[in-house]
Scaffold this active site. Structure first.
Site, PDB file in Angstrom:
ATOM      1  N   LYS A 118       6.889  14.821   5.519  1.00  0.00           N
ATOM      2  CA  LYS A 118       8.045  14.502   4.658  1.00  0.00           C
ATOM      3  C   LYS A 118       9.144  15.540   4.773  1.00  0.00           C
ATOM      4  CE  LYS A 118       6.243  11.118   1.612  1.00  0.00           C
ATOM      5  NZ  LYS A 118       5.956  10.583   0.310  1.00  0.00           N
ATOM      6  N   LYS A 199       1.599   3.566   9.864  1.00  0.00           N
ATOM      7  CA  LYS A 199       1.275   2.893   8.598  1.00  0.00           C
ATOM      8  C   LYS A 199       2.518   2.229   8.018  1.00  0.00           C
ATOM      9  CE  LYS A 199       2.184   6.026   4.825  1.00  0.00           C
ATOM     10  NZ  LYS A 199       2.017   6.158   3.424  1.00  0.00           N
ATOM     11  N   LYS A 202       7.230   2.683   2.649  1.00  0.00           N
ATOM     12  CA  LYS A 202       8.550   2.343   2.122  1.00  0.00           C
ATOM     13  C   LYS A 202       9.614   3.282   2.654  1.00  0.00           C
ATOM     14  CE  LYS A 202       7.163   4.197  -2.335  1.00  0.00           C
ATOM     15  NZ  LYS A 202       6.059   4.086  -3.008  1.00  0.00           N
TER      16      LYS A 202
HETATM   17  P1  ATP Z   1       6.289   6.807   1.147  1.00  0.00           P
HETATM   18  O1  ATP Z   1       6.650   6.147   2.412  1.00  0.00           O
HETATM   19  O2  ATP Z   1       7.466   7.150   0.266  1.00  0.00           O
HETATM   20  O3  ATP Z   1       5.302   7.921   1.305  1.00  0.00           O
HETATM   21  P2  ATP Z   1       4.377   4.839   0.668  1.00  0.00           P
HETATM   22  O4  ATP Z   1       4.924   3.553   1.118  1.00  0.00           O
HETATM   23  O5  ATP Z   1       3.457   5.573   1.574  1.00  0.00           O
HETATM   24  O6  ATP Z   1       5.564   5.751   0.266  1.00  0.00           O
HETATM   25  P3  ATP Z   1       3.183   5.634  -1.821  1.00  0.00           P
HETATM   26  O7  ATP Z   1       3.969   5.468  -3.062  1.00  0.00           O
HETATM   27  O8  ATP Z   1       3.112   6.995  -1.238  1.00  0.00           O
HETATM   28  O9  ATP Z   1       3.666   4.604  -0.704  1.00  0.00           O
HETATM   29  O10 ATP Z   1       1.707   5.102  -2.051  1.00  0.00           O
HETATM   30  C1  ATP Z   1       1.199   4.466  -3.187  1.00  0.00           C
HETATM   31  C2  ATP Z   1      -0.236   4.091  -2.927  1.00  0.00           C
HETATM   32  O11 ATP Z   1      -0.295   3.139  -1.863  1.00  0.00           O
HETATM   33  C3  ATP Z   1      -1.106   5.263  -2.472  1.00  0.00           C
HETATM   34  O12 ATP Z   1      -2.389   5.135  -3.020  1.00  0.00           O
HETATM   35  C4  ATP Z   1      -1.149   5.141  -0.975  1.00  0.00           C
HETATM   36  O13 ATP Z   1      -2.290   5.717  -0.407  1.00  0.00           O
HETATM   37  C5  ATP Z   1      -1.144   3.626  -0.819  1.00  0.00           C
HETATM   38  N1  ATP Z   1      -0.553   3.227   0.457  1.00  0.00           N
HETATM   39  C6  ATP Z   1       0.713   3.462   0.867  1.00  0.00           C
HETATM   40  N2  ATP Z   1       0.956   2.932   2.084  1.00  0.00           N
HETATM   41  C7  ATP Z   1      -0.220   2.348   2.460  1.00  0.00           C
HETATM   42  C8  ATP Z   1      -0.620   1.619   3.619  1.00  0.00           C
HETATM   43  N3  ATP Z   1       0.219   1.393   4.609  1.00  0.00           N
HETATM   44  N4  ATP Z   1      -1.894   1.165   3.672  1.00  0.00           N
HETATM   45  C9  ATP Z   1      -2.776   1.395   2.662  1.00  0.00           C
HETATM   46  N5  ATP Z   1      -2.450   2.057   1.537  1.00  0.00           N
HETATM   47  C10 ATP Z   1      -1.196   2.531   1.417  1.00  0.00           C
HETATM   48  N1  LTN Z   2       0.754  11.287  -3.909  1.00  0.00           N
HETATM   49  C1  LTN Z   2       0.597   9.900  -4.210  1.00  0.00           C
HETATM   50  C2  LTN Z   2       1.096   9.494  -5.562  1.00  0.00           C
HETATM   51  C3  LTN Z   2       0.353  10.187  -6.641  1.00  0.00           C
HETATM   52  C4  LTN Z   2      -1.016   9.978  -6.986  1.00  0.00           C
HETATM   53  C5  LTN Z   2      -1.276  10.846  -8.088  1.00  0.00           C
HETATM   54  C6  LTN Z   2      -2.010   9.160  -6.490  1.00  0.00           C
HETATM   55  C7  LTN Z   2       0.830  11.157  -7.468  1.00  0.00           C
HETATM   56  N2  LTN Z   2      -0.128  11.543  -8.364  1.00  0.00           N
HETATM   57  C8  LTN Z   2      -2.523  10.917  -8.670  1.00  0.00           C
HETATM   58  C9  LTN Z   2      -3.295   9.230  -7.091  1.00  0.00           C
HETATM   59  C10 LTN Z   2      -3.523  10.100  -8.152  1.00  0.00           C
HETATM   60  C11 LTN Z   2       1.367   9.150  -3.128  1.00  0.00           C
HETATM   61  O1  LTN Z   2       2.263   9.674  -2.548  1.00  0.00           O
HETATM   62  N3  LTN Z   2       1.029   7.946  -2.923  1.00  0.00           N
END
Ligand code: ATP
Ligand code: LTN
Length: 338
Positions: A118, A199, A202
C-alpha cells in the site's frame, strides 16, 4: 453461564474505502460473517479509523461508512443478534492501539507485506498506515475474540494479533484471548476478472476486474462475460495454468453450492459461452437483492443511525471491560468519568 457466554466470540472489520463492497469481500469474508452469527456471539465493525491511513475526503468517508453499514445489513448481518457498529464510535479501539503499539517491535511491524504494497501506491506514506495492523489487533483483542472471518490477504495481520495477545499475556498475566483466523480455503482469494493472477481489490482492480455488489445487474453480466479466460475452451479447474476459468468456477461453485467437479462435468464439451452466460445470470440474480435491500436501509437514515448507536453501545460494554483490564495491567490510572 448464559447462552451468549458459551458461544465463541467472533469479530471482523471492513474498511469503508469504496462506494460498494465487491465479490471478493463477499465470498472471502462477508458471507462467513453472516453464517457465523448462527453459532457465535458476533461483533462486526466498519473500520473508519483504518480508512484515514490513506488520503481521504471527510464527506465521502462519512457517506461510505453509512453505505457500508447498510450493505452489511442487506447481506444479512442481524443487528438483533450481532453488534454492528462504526469503529470511531468506540474510543477504546484507539486507546488499546497505543498500548499494543508499545508492545510491537519496529522490525515486526516493518515485515507487514500489506504496508509495503500500500505504501508503494501512495504519494505520501503516513505513520498511521505503518501502524495499521496494530490498530487491527486492538480491534480484535478488545472483544476477547476467538475467531476472525477474513480473506487470505489478512492472514499475516492475524498472526500479528495472535503474537501481540500472547506476548501481552506472557508479560502481564492473562488479559486477552488469542484469536484465530477463520479463512475458508475455497474462497480465500477471489481473483480479478481481467487480471486473474491478482486478487480482486477495490483499490487496485480496474473497473472491469472488480465486480461490485451494488453494480447494476447488466453491468455484472457484462463483467462476467468479458472476464479473461484462455484459448483452450475447456471448463476445467487448474489454478496455475487456467487462472481465469478456475476463478469463475470458484465463484460459480460458491454461489450455486455445486461442487467444482460437478460443474466441470456439466460444461464438458460446451465451451466458455454457455458457462459464462449461466454464471452471469447466477451472479446477477444472487446479488441484485443485496443492492435493493441496501437502498432500503439507506432510505431510513434515522433507523440506520439508531441501529449503529445500539451496536456501538453493545460493543463499548465489552471493549471498556477489556481496556480497563489492560490499563490496570500496564500500571495506568483508570480513566475518570466526564
Ligand atoms: P483494498 O484494495 O483497499 O485493500 P480490498 O478490496 O482488499 O480493499 P478490504 O476492505 O481490505 O478489501 O477487505 C475486506 C475483507 O474482504 C477482508 O476480510 C479481506 O480479506 C476480504 N477480501 C478482500 N479482497 C478479497 C478477495 N479478492 N478475495 C477474498 N477475500 C477478500
Ligand atoms: N485490515 C482489514 C480490515 C480490518 C479488520 C480488522 C479485519 C481492520 N480491523 C479486524 C478483521 C478484524 C482489511 O484491510 N481488510
Amino acid at each position: 453461564m448464559t447462552t451468549a457466554d458459551s458461544k465463541p466470540r467472533v469479530f471482523s472489520g471492513i474498511q469503508p474505502t469504496s462506494d460498494s463492497f465487491h465479490l471478493g469481500n463477499y465470498l472471502g469474508a462477508l458471507r462467513q460473517w453472516v453464517a457465523l452469527q448462527e453459532t457465535s456471539d458476533a461483533f462486526y465493525c466498519v473500520v473508519d479509523q483504518h480508512a484515514i491511513t490513506v488520503s481521504h475526503d471527510p464527506k465521502v468517508l462519512h457517506q461510505r461508512s453509512r453505505t457500508s453499514a447498510a450493505q452489511l445489513l442487506a447481506l444479512g448481518v442481524d443487528p438483533e443478534r450481532s453488534a454492528l457498529f462504526i469503529q470511531s464510535q468506540v474510543p477504546e479501539h484507539a486507546l488499546l492501539n497505543w498500548i499494543l503499539g508499545c508492545e510491537t517491535g519496529f522490525g515486526e511491524a516493518s515485515r507487514m507485506t500489506q504496508f509495503k504494497d500500500k505504501s508503494a501506491k501512495q504519494e505520501r506514506t503516513t505513520v498511521g498506515l505503518f501502524t495499521y495492523p496494530v490498530l487491527q489487533a486492538a480491534d480484535i483483542l478488545l472483544y476477547q475474540t476467538d475467531r476472525v472471518p477474513v480473506g487470505e490477504d489478512q492472514r499475516q495481520h492475524l498472526e500479528l494479533s495472535r503474537d501481540l495477545a500472547a506476548r501481552f499475556n506472557n508479560t502481564y498475566g492473562r488479559t486477552f484471548t488469542v484469536p484465530e483466523a477463520y479463512i475458508l480455503k475455497e474462497t480465500a482469494t477471489i481473483k480479478d476478472l481481467t487480471e486473474p493472477e491478482k486478487k480482486m481489490s477495490k483499490s487496485s482492480s480496474g473497473p472491469r476486474g472488480c465486480l461490485n455488489l451494488l453494480d447494476e445487474p447488466n453491468q455484472m453480466r457484462k463483467k462476467i462475460k468479458s472476464a479473461v479466460t484462455d484459448s483452450e475452451a475447456e471448463v476445467r479447474y487448474d489454478a496455475e495454468n487456467k487462472a481465469g476459468v478456475s476463478n469463475l468456477l470458484v465463484v460459480y461453485s460458491a454461489l450455486s453450492g455445486t461442487a467444482i467437479d460437478k460443474l466441470e462435468d456439466e460444461y464438458r464439451g460446451k465451451g466458455y459461452g454457455d458457462f459464462k452466460s449461466d454464471l452471469a445470470e447466477l451472479v446477477a440474480e444472487s446479488l441484485e437483492p443485496i443492492a435493493r435491500a441496501t437502498r432500503e436501509y439507506l432510505d431510513d437514515k434515522a433507523e440506520l443511525d439508531r441501529l449503529l448507536t445500539k451496536g456501538a453501545e453493545k460493543a463499548r460494554a465489552v471493549a471498556s471491560r477489556t481496556l480497563a483490564k489492560a490499563y490496570k495491567k500496564v500500571g495506568f490510572y483508570p480513566p475518570v468519568a466526564n
